[in-house]
Design an enzyme around this catalytic site. Sequence first.
Site, PDB file in Angstrom:
ATOM      1  N   LYS A 125      43.350  13.205   1.716  1.00 17.39           N
ATOM      2  CA  LYS A 125      42.285  13.803   0.931  1.00 17.39           C
ATOM      3  C   LYS A 125      41.547  14.994   1.607  1.00 17.39           C
ATOM      4  CE  LYS A 125      40.325   9.156   0.042  1.00 17.39           C
ATOM      5  NZ  LYS A 125      39.412   8.161  -0.068  1.00 17.39           N
ATOM      6  N   CYS A 143      29.803   2.151  -3.468  1.00 18.72           N
ATOM      7  CA  CYS A 143      31.004   2.297  -4.285  1.00 18.72           C
ATOM      8  C   CYS A 143      30.741   1.431  -5.277  1.00 18.72           C
ATOM      9  CB  CYS A 143      32.080   1.527  -3.287  1.00 18.72           C
ATOM     10  SG  CYS A 143      31.903   0.057  -2.912  1.00 18.72           S
ATOM     11  N   CYS A 195      36.739  -4.192  -8.483  1.00 13.92           N
ATOM     12  CA  CYS A 195      37.677  -3.789  -7.379  1.00 13.92           C
ATOM     13  C   CYS A 195      38.170  -4.949  -6.568  1.00 13.92           C
ATOM     14  CB  CYS A 195      36.740  -3.124  -6.206  1.00 13.92           C
ATOM     15  SG  CYS A 195      37.747  -2.687  -4.837  1.00 13.92           S
ATOM     16  N   CYS A 202      35.027   3.699   0.711  1.00 10.97           N
ATOM     17  CA  CYS A 202      34.965   4.675  -0.360  1.00 10.97           C
ATOM     18  C   CYS A 202      33.673   5.211  -0.508  1.00 10.97           C
ATOM     19  CB  CYS A 202      35.202   3.789  -1.798  1.00 10.97           C
ATOM     20  SG  CYS A 202      36.906   3.429  -1.804  1.00 10.97           S
ATOM     21  N   CYS A 241      33.467  -3.311   0.908  1.00 13.05           N
ATOM     22  CA  CYS A 241      34.728  -3.856   1.876  1.00 13.05           C
ATOM     23  C   CYS A 241      34.684  -2.651   2.890  1.00 13.05           C
ATOM     24  CB  CYS A 241      35.793  -3.954   1.130  1.00 13.05           C
ATOM     25  SG  CYS A 241      36.695  -2.410   0.848  1.00 13.05           S
ATOM     26  N   ARG A 285      41.483   7.274 -13.193  1.00  9.67           N
ATOM     27  CA  ARG A 285      40.480   8.227 -12.044  1.00  9.67           C
ATOM     28  C   ARG A 285      40.974   9.541 -12.523  1.00  9.67           C
ATOM     29  NH1 ARG A 285      40.852   6.970  -6.133  1.00  9.67           N
ATOM     30  NH2 ARG A 285      39.420   5.392  -6.792  1.00  9.67           N
TER      31      ARG A 285
END
Length: 1547
Positions: A1183, A1402, A1408, A1451, A1447, A1042
């Site tokens: 964040k 996501c 993932c 995200c 999940c 990322r």
Amino acid sequence: MAEVKLRTPQEAVAAIAYQASDVVVSVQPSLASDSKFSTLLKQLAAKKTPGLVAKTGDAVPEIQSVRLNTDPLLSVFTPIRSGRLVSVTTTSSILLPSVAHLYKLANFPVVLHVALAPGNFPDYTAITSIRNSGWTILQSWSLQEAHDIALTAHALAIRSGKGVLHFFDPNSSASQEPIDATSSDVVRSVLNLDNVRRFQSARIGGSNIYADDGRVAVVSEQPEPLSASASGAVNGVQSAVQSAVNGVQSVISSVQSSVADLASPTITSQSSVKSSQQSAASSPPVASAATTIEPTVPVVSSEDIFNYAAAIWSQQSGLTGRQYSAFEYRGNAKAENCLFLFGSDVALFSDAIAQAKTDDSFANAGLIVPRLYRPWLGAKLLAAIPRSVKRVAVLEQVSRKTTKWGPVLIDVLTSVKSAAGGVQTIVGHQLGYISKETVQHALRGVFRNLTSGKPVQNLEVGKREAPEHAPEYGLERPKLETAYNKILDQLFGSRAYVANSLDSDNAGISGTISATPEFGFGSLLARKERRHKFVGEVKEAASSGRFLTEVPKRALAKWVANADDVKKSEEAAEDAVSKLAIDNSRLSKSLLQNKHFFRKQSLWLVGSDAWSYDFGNSGVHHVLASGENVNVLIIDSTPYSERAAADANRRKKDIGLYAMNFGNAYVASTAVYSSYTQVLQAMDEADKFNGPSVVLAYLPYFGEHDSPLTVLQETKKAVDVGYWPLYRWNPDNEKKGEPNFSLDSERIKKELKEFLDRDNRLTQLMRSQPQFGGVLSEDYGTEIRAQQKRQAKDAYNQLLEGLFGAPLTILFGSDNGNAQSLAKRLGTRGRARGLKTTVMAMEDYPVEDLPTEENIVILTSTAGQGEFPQNGKPLWDAIKDNTELDLASVKFSVFGLGDSHYWPRKEDRVYYNKPAKDLDRVLANFGATRLADIGLGDDQDPDGYQTGYQEWEPKLWEALGVANVEGLPEEPPPITNEDIKIASNYLRGTILEGLKDTSTGAISAADQQLTKFHGTYMQDDRDIRDERKAQGLEPAYSFMIRCRLPGGVSTPKQWIQMDDISNELGNETMKLTTRQTFQFHGVVKGKLKPAMQAINRALMTTIAACGDVNRNVMCSPLPSQSKYHREVFACSQMISDHLLPSTTAYHEIWLTDDDDKKTQVAGEAVQDFEPLYGPTYLPRKFKISIAIPPHNDVDVYAHDIGLIAIKGSDGRLEGFNLLAGGGMGATHNNKKTYPQVGRMLGFVRTDEVHVACEKVMLVQRDFGDRKNRKHARLKYTIDDMGVDVFRGKVEEQWGKPFEPARPFHFDSNVDTFGWAKDEHGMNHFTFFIENGRIEDTAEFRMKTGLREIAKVHKGEFRLTPNQHLILSNVADEDLAAVKALMAEYKLDNLHFSALRLSSSACVAFPTCGLAMAESERYLPVLISKLEACLEENGLRQDSIIMRMTGCPNGCARPWLAEVAFVGKAYGAYNMYLGGGYHGQRLNKLYRSSIKEDEILAIMKGLLKRYAAERNEGERFGDWTIRAGVIKATTEGRDFHEGVAEEESDEE
């Protein structure tokens, strides 16, 4: 089955085949399209309707669907040889191509039910052409007959031991009423199940389809004498036959017939068995030239076949009242003229004769038809013909005669002329299409010719061609297979010419023939010849004087000189065509009629894997042997998951290997869903290669409506394990000194490896690409996994030898690591107590050792809907249905980890700890003794699963006698993330050493935590995880990278560099994330460092993109206020730089010099120092986002710090309102975790915003929870301290107070798509990028299009927080060029529903590791299924925020959506409603653990209500609260309160 109504002959036949077969081979146009047989067959199988014959547990026969062009009869050999009765349902189109198999199968009790084709006017040639193949051949003409004769066929096959073919015209009964299926009792009686079981109990020799195993059907194989009634019938028939020798006329007098009888549409319904079966039996039957079976005892003879058939028909007559015979005569007993009809519509002729006027030439005529066509029994025919008959007209519906005389005419002549009787004249006629309107005219013509003095043989009756009619089934191209055709179009455009395309216009040639490779190859050769001739014509024209001007000559001369050069001829062609058009002379017009030949066409044949079964018949060999410059594209659609189920005798061959052995061909193996780029490269190289080229293209699918996700998963499995390797073989490379073979995937199959070994090129390949050496030299076998298990256990047992104490085996099944950790800790404690302890995963345990264990303990977690974890399934599968295990000497105990609230509905409570409960029950049932009762760990207990575990473990030690052991060592505490960070030396750890370890694609667990700080996560491909385990391989590890991209702004050059990285070092796709940055997937460890370096060369970085630090700072892209955006964007960069970690480890690890020497930037003696973070960094991730009102596209409330830009009165940025404590992460059913929205701390000036953010972060650093990572986010710190106390701590650090918050408002948090103009007149376009995935597909070349735009774009790209993309700062003068590119690549398409435009997901599966369900790959599918409902209710243009995650970690920020689906298990989601449209309010749980059908039902109901009940301008989320559908969530701490579906503790 008696209640089933049968409406077509195919259904009537299928109903019998289903009951009378172990296996029904259903031949279909494609696997996705049912035939008229298969529809009923599949319906019966789906309902588990039991058959009478199938020896399966539920008596349901196996229905094997086979494409008609894949040599379908190959599927018969294996089951029939293993004692399984096989029937085949098909059209007549397969018979001639299968003639070799028919000869072989004639001596097996196989039944073929054949619908004659074409449907509008059947051609009986297919039947007459195989008349000598040794099969018994029966025919029927009506719906009831099809049903009855199908039963006859099966009974006859069983009794004779020979193949029986039953054929019929499906249209002959189109207007008949449905019939009832014959009762099972009747079918059972006729079949004689004792005979069936005898056959099924004995295997038949023979192991392949080529060697003759010498099997013949003999009379002694018939297992029993006929029943009394049947025997009597046969004796009666034989007696009648004897009397026939003495006087045939007595038979004629016994025939009871009348004109009224002929009027019956079913002409055989009342025929006398006796009258139609008379034959001379005292001597061998009079054989015709067509007789195929020599009557040698004890081989089953023609007479035996007749006797069996007669007995079966006699039995059927007694049970149903319907009578059948070998030859059936109808009409006047004293007729002089008779028709012998071998055609489809018997009822049409019988009705016409019955209704004839007395003066018609065909009045009082007779009609005879063959029911038993083979074996041909001349004596039986003679017995059926009245002695009065003098003339016989033979009508045969055979379109393609291979002899001067028709085959049926020869049969009749041979039989009748050689015997005593009154027949004097036999005349053959070729029967064409006859309608009800023309039948009398046709009969007049036939009888006029028959009774003339010199009758004409082979006279044609009726029309040669029938009216146009859609065929029942022919070749079809499934929609999925258009992907490769589209790529051909994309690559070559108008140059592409597919000779055998199904939609080609080939006058007078059927679609089936024109689609064959032979036809296509001939067409390509003709095409090449025509172009060669055209080049000559142009050359001649260029030197002629027949043009009106001299202009065309120069252009044509230039073109001729470059005619064979693709690029140059293309350029010259445009000029030549334009000049010819201007000249407008007769010669110019003539040349322009063939102007397509000015371009050097790319010539292609496109076929399927059907061509793989027989290279000679398919034409593949001819193409390769010719050496011609043509290209063959062969699409293989066999799913990897079904390759093991395929019949081994089907013998599908490796075309690629075959072609490479020729040596003169280009060969490539491709898969569009694995590597789109490689497909392009292969097709381009094939086109350029001067010689034959074969491109193998993988596109697996189970059915026409398979989703791209299914195709993708099957492709990945096939490519990853080497079942479908990606490679290119180019003989031209040898001239350049390069290897001919290029491997584009990591693994190849054994056969290909052997070829490369033989060709001595593998060594060269392994030398040039040593990273593939290991995998290329591997050998694979089904035993590998078992051997690994055995070796591992034996090695450990050797280590335990010499230790004292009782043995204890501990097995674990674990998905998330908890059960594994417990098992390892339990093993350590057991060893400390003196036990000989073994710890291993359940999947690694050799199940055959289970009865020899003394003590065994199993710990297992719960996955999905009460399922075993992936590494627990193999053991469970091995024991659950085992009937031989004896565990009487074994002691055991089981501990389970689960969540009693995970499945809230009462009926689903059975799933709580189901794996552990099942294991406990099954082991006890096998006789094992419990050491301790089952222990159950519940996530809902105060200490989670530890509560139950602490009660269970002491009981285990007590039972083993080691509870009170003194001097136990103190256990070290578990290593935490905080320990890893402290020991890492400022994020170095052993990352560099792990990258150099080529023995694995993984890195250590500690390094996996540390690499997050560097911007990369280790993952594995979960689509192929199980398959790799089965192959004995480690997971397919790769890394996600990322980027850190403050504000999401990229230059066009950077975009191209990112595109290159994804192509060369990743999986050829890019992900635009919800954090407004680039993300790459599928980067293998060996390419990780080059990828990092490439990103940094693009003046980007990845440091702190993940990990317990401040991550990428987001900023609203705001295209409409460019100047203001630049001010705010500058702040995002300032904050990002200010909060960046200071460690130099990133540069040392990823940006080293070429010698890879580990050199600290400041020298070896200098210790790193982190002035902001310290050695342990932050407790959890941090964040920051910046919103620019009125757009909340960054979801400002969802972040640890949310900054709301405030514009001053002068229009410039004044400062920010600062929100703190937002966060999306949560855990299912754990009410201590929840999402939260940011709380307002106050206003801060622009020049101090970075300092204010720092101080908030430092308070979190010092006061955040470092013991419990689930409670470590800033949201919990603020909730624990209170907002006011937290604000005070920040102000104390800062040394000044926050100012009061400024007013603001938000309108939405979605993107505005399309073109917008800013205050400077620059243009901005927002693209819709569904779920942020940038990729090329055959349908949509998005990635290529964006790259082409980046090449000419002079502004910038802005990534949006909703995963979309803005093309920013396009000047007016550049607008036309950009719009043209957008249109070319379909990037200007915004015709999507507002729901789709407002959606987000996501990544989830397959990469993932936290995903519980699909997300990115599934949300588009779900929306497609909802869009019709949106249309119905007028909501297509109404924006509704819908988000999905795999999940609960959040995200895609699902907790703020108006509708959210959060993965709970594979295919199951929790549904949340009531989020704010502006992103200001959290949603709340509405339904738990629902699947697609429930989702669709709920959503459709809510959307309908919303459309009807909403107020003006009312958003969906607001409506759900006002309408009482859901309660509002005021803030995170009441997220779990008042949910619509309260989780109950009741059992």
